[in-house]
Design a protein around this motif. Structure first.
Motif, short mmCIF file in Angstrom:
data_model
loop_
_atom_site.label_atom_id
_atom_site.label_comp_id
_atom_site.label_asym_id
_atom_site.label_seq_id
_atom_site.Cartn_x
_atom_site.Cartn_y
_atom_site.Cartn_z
N MET A 72 0.85 -1.18 0.00
CA MET A 72 0.00 0.00 0.00
C MET A 72 0.89 1.24 0.00
O MET A 72 1.78 1.36 0.80
CB MET A 72 -0.86 -0.10 1.25
N ALA A 73 0.67 2.17 -0.90
CA ALA A 73 1.45 3.40 -1.01
C ALA A 73 0.62 4.58 -0.52
O ALA A 73 -0.58 4.45 -0.27
CB ALA A 73 1.88 3.59 -2.45
N PHE A 74 1.28 5.72 -0.41
CA PHE A 74 0.61 6.94 0.01
C PHE A 74 0.88 8.04 -1.00
O PHE A 74 1.96 8.12 -1.58
CB PHE A 74 1.11 7.37 1.39
N CYS A 75 -0.11 8.89 -1.20
CA CYS A 75 -0.02 9.99 -2.15
C CYS A 75 1.01 11.02 -1.67
O CYS A 75 0.99 11.40 -0.51
CB CYS A 75 -1.39 10.65 -2.32
N GLU A 76 1.87 11.45 -2.57
CA GLU A 76 2.85 12.48 -2.23
C GLU A 76 2.18 13.82 -2.01
O GLU A 76 2.68 14.66 -1.28
CB GLU A 76 3.86 12.62 -3.37
N ASN A 77 1.05 14.05 -2.63
CA ASN A 77 0.36 15.33 -2.57
C ASN A 77 -0.46 15.49 -1.29
O ASN A 77 -0.33 16.49 -0.60
CB ASN A 77 -0.53 15.49 -3.81
N CYS A 78 -1.32 14.50 -0.98
CA CYS A 78 -2.24 14.66 0.16
C CYS A 78 -2.02 13.64 1.27
O CYS A 78 -2.59 13.77 2.34
CB CYS A 78 -3.69 14.62 -0.31
N GLY A 79 -1.22 12.61 1.02
CA GLY A 79 -0.93 11.62 2.06
C GLY A 79 -1.95 10.51 2.18
O GLY A 79 -1.83 9.65 3.05
N ALA A 80 -2.94 10.48 1.31
CA ALA A 80 -3.98 9.44 1.38
C ALA A 80 -3.41 8.10 0.93
O ALA A 80 -2.47 8.04 0.14
CB ALA A 80 -5.17 9.83 0.50
N GLN A 81 -4.00 7.02 1.44
CA GLN A 81 -3.57 5.70 1.03
C GLN A 81 -4.01 5.43 -0.41
O GLN A 81 -5.10 5.79 -0.82
CB GLN A 81 -4.20 4.63 1.94
N ILE A 82 -3.11 4.78 -1.15
CA ILE A 82 -3.37 4.45 -2.55
C ILE A 82 -3.20 2.94 -2.70
O ILE A 82 -2.17 2.39 -2.29
CB ILE A 82 -2.41 5.18 -3.49
N ASN A 83 -4.19 2.29 -3.25
CA ASN A 83 -4.09 0.85 -3.49
C ASN A 83 -3.02 0.56 -4.53
O ASN A 83 -2.77 1.37 -5.43
CB ASN A 83 -5.43 0.29 -3.97
N ASP A 84 -2.38 -0.60 -4.40
CA ASP A 84 -1.37 -1.00 -5.37
C ASP A 84 -1.98 -1.08 -6.76
O ASP A 84 -3.07 -1.59 -6.94
CB ASP A 84 -0.78 -2.36 -4.98
N GLY A 85 -1.29 -0.53 -7.74
CA GLY A 85 -1.76 -0.56 -9.10
C GLY A 85 -2.64 0.63 -9.50
O GLY A 85 -2.98 0.79 -10.65
N ALA A 86 -3.02 1.47 -8.52
CA ALA A 86 -3.86 2.63 -8.84
C ALA A 86 -3.04 3.65 -9.62
O ALA A 86 -1.85 3.84 -9.38
CB ALA A 86 -4.40 3.25 -7.57
N LYS A 87 -3.70 4.31 -10.57
CA LYS A 87 -3.02 5.30 -11.38
C LYS A 87 -3.24 6.73 -10.87
O LYS A 87 -2.48 7.62 -11.20
CB LYS A 87 -3.48 5.19 -12.84
N PHE A 88 -4.30 6.91 -10.05
CA PHE A 88 -4.61 8.23 -9.51
C PHE A 88 -4.95 8.10 -8.03
O PHE A 88 -5.48 7.08 -7.60
CB PHE A 88 -5.80 8.87 -10.25
N CYS A 89 -4.66 9.14 -7.28
CA CYS A 89 -5.01 9.18 -5.85
C CYS A 89 -6.53 9.26 -5.72
O CYS A 89 -7.16 10.11 -6.36
CB CYS A 89 -4.36 10.39 -5.19
N PRO A 90 -7.15 8.42 -4.89
CA PRO A 90 -8.60 8.47 -4.74
C PRO A 90 -9.08 9.71 -4.00
O PRO A 90 -10.23 10.09 -4.09
CB PRO A 90 -8.92 7.19 -3.95
N SER A 91 -8.17 10.39 -3.28
CA SER A 91 -8.56 11.55 -2.50
C SER A 91 -8.43 12.85 -3.29
O SER A 91 -9.37 13.63 -3.39
CB SER A 91 -7.71 11.62 -1.24
N CYS A 92 -7.22 13.09 -3.85
CA CYS A 92 -6.99 14.37 -4.53
C CYS A 92 -6.94 14.26 -6.05
O CYS A 92 -6.96 15.27 -6.74
CB CYS A 92 -5.71 15.02 -4.02
N GLY A 93 -6.83 13.03 -6.59
CA GLY A 93 -6.85 12.83 -8.03
C GLY A 93 -5.51 12.99 -8.72
O GLY A 93 -5.42 12.89 -9.93
#
Length: 160
Positions: free
Chosen positions: A1-22
């Motif tokens: 599980m990774a975290f967005c550099e922009n907002c810090g939200a959790q990102i599922n593996d393989g996701a292309k966009f942050c679910p929180s900030c896009g």
């Protein structure tokens, strides 16, 4: 599980966009971060260890500043910034509302103008509840371990 550099939200593996900030996810960096941290992600650990201080940032924004926790924890820094921005916005609104109240109190003695004054007082009083609602949103985000910006004012950064 990774975290967005922009907002810090959790990102599922393989996701292309942050679910929180896009924001687009840099796959190479998220893979490197996962490999470097092993199974335990420091951002998740940081949010878990510092939830109390992050919540305090919305109640008494200066506590994390005095304690210096915002310097060592990106999670606390984010929420301290949000709490400080919220405090500044509420203070500005308080000053504006005070000035409007003084003006419309003076004008209320003009015949027929008291209706407009009453509407301004009521609307201003209801708008004073907005900072409370924003603080609740921020506290809920902190408790959930999220770094989601507050509505309208969350994009501003006072603490660098």
């Amino acid at each position: 599980m990774a975290f967005c550099e922009n907002c810090g939200a959790q990102i599922n593996d393989g996701a292309k966009f942050c679910p929180s900030c896009g924001k687009a996810v840099d796959q190479d960096q998220s893979n490197q971060q996962s490999q470097a941290n092993g199974s335990q992600n420091t951002s998740a650990q940081d949010s878990q260890e510092n939830k109390v201080m992050a919540v305090l940032a919305y109640i008494l924004f200066f506590i994390p500043l005095i304690a210096g926790t915002y310097k060592t924890s990106p999670f606390v820094k984010y929420h301290t910034n949000q709490g400080t921005v919220l405090f500044v916005a509420a203070a500005i609104w308080g000053i504006v509302y005070g000035i409007l109240t003084a003006i419309f109190t003076a004008l209320a003695f003009i015949p027929g103008f008291w209706i407009i004054s009453t509407i301004v007082f009521a609307a201003g009083g209801l708008i004073c509840l907005v900072p409370l609602a924003f603080a609740i949103v921020g506290i809920v985000n902190a408790v959930q371990g999220k770094c989601s910006p507050l509505p309208v004012i969350g994009k501003y950064e006072l603490i660098k």
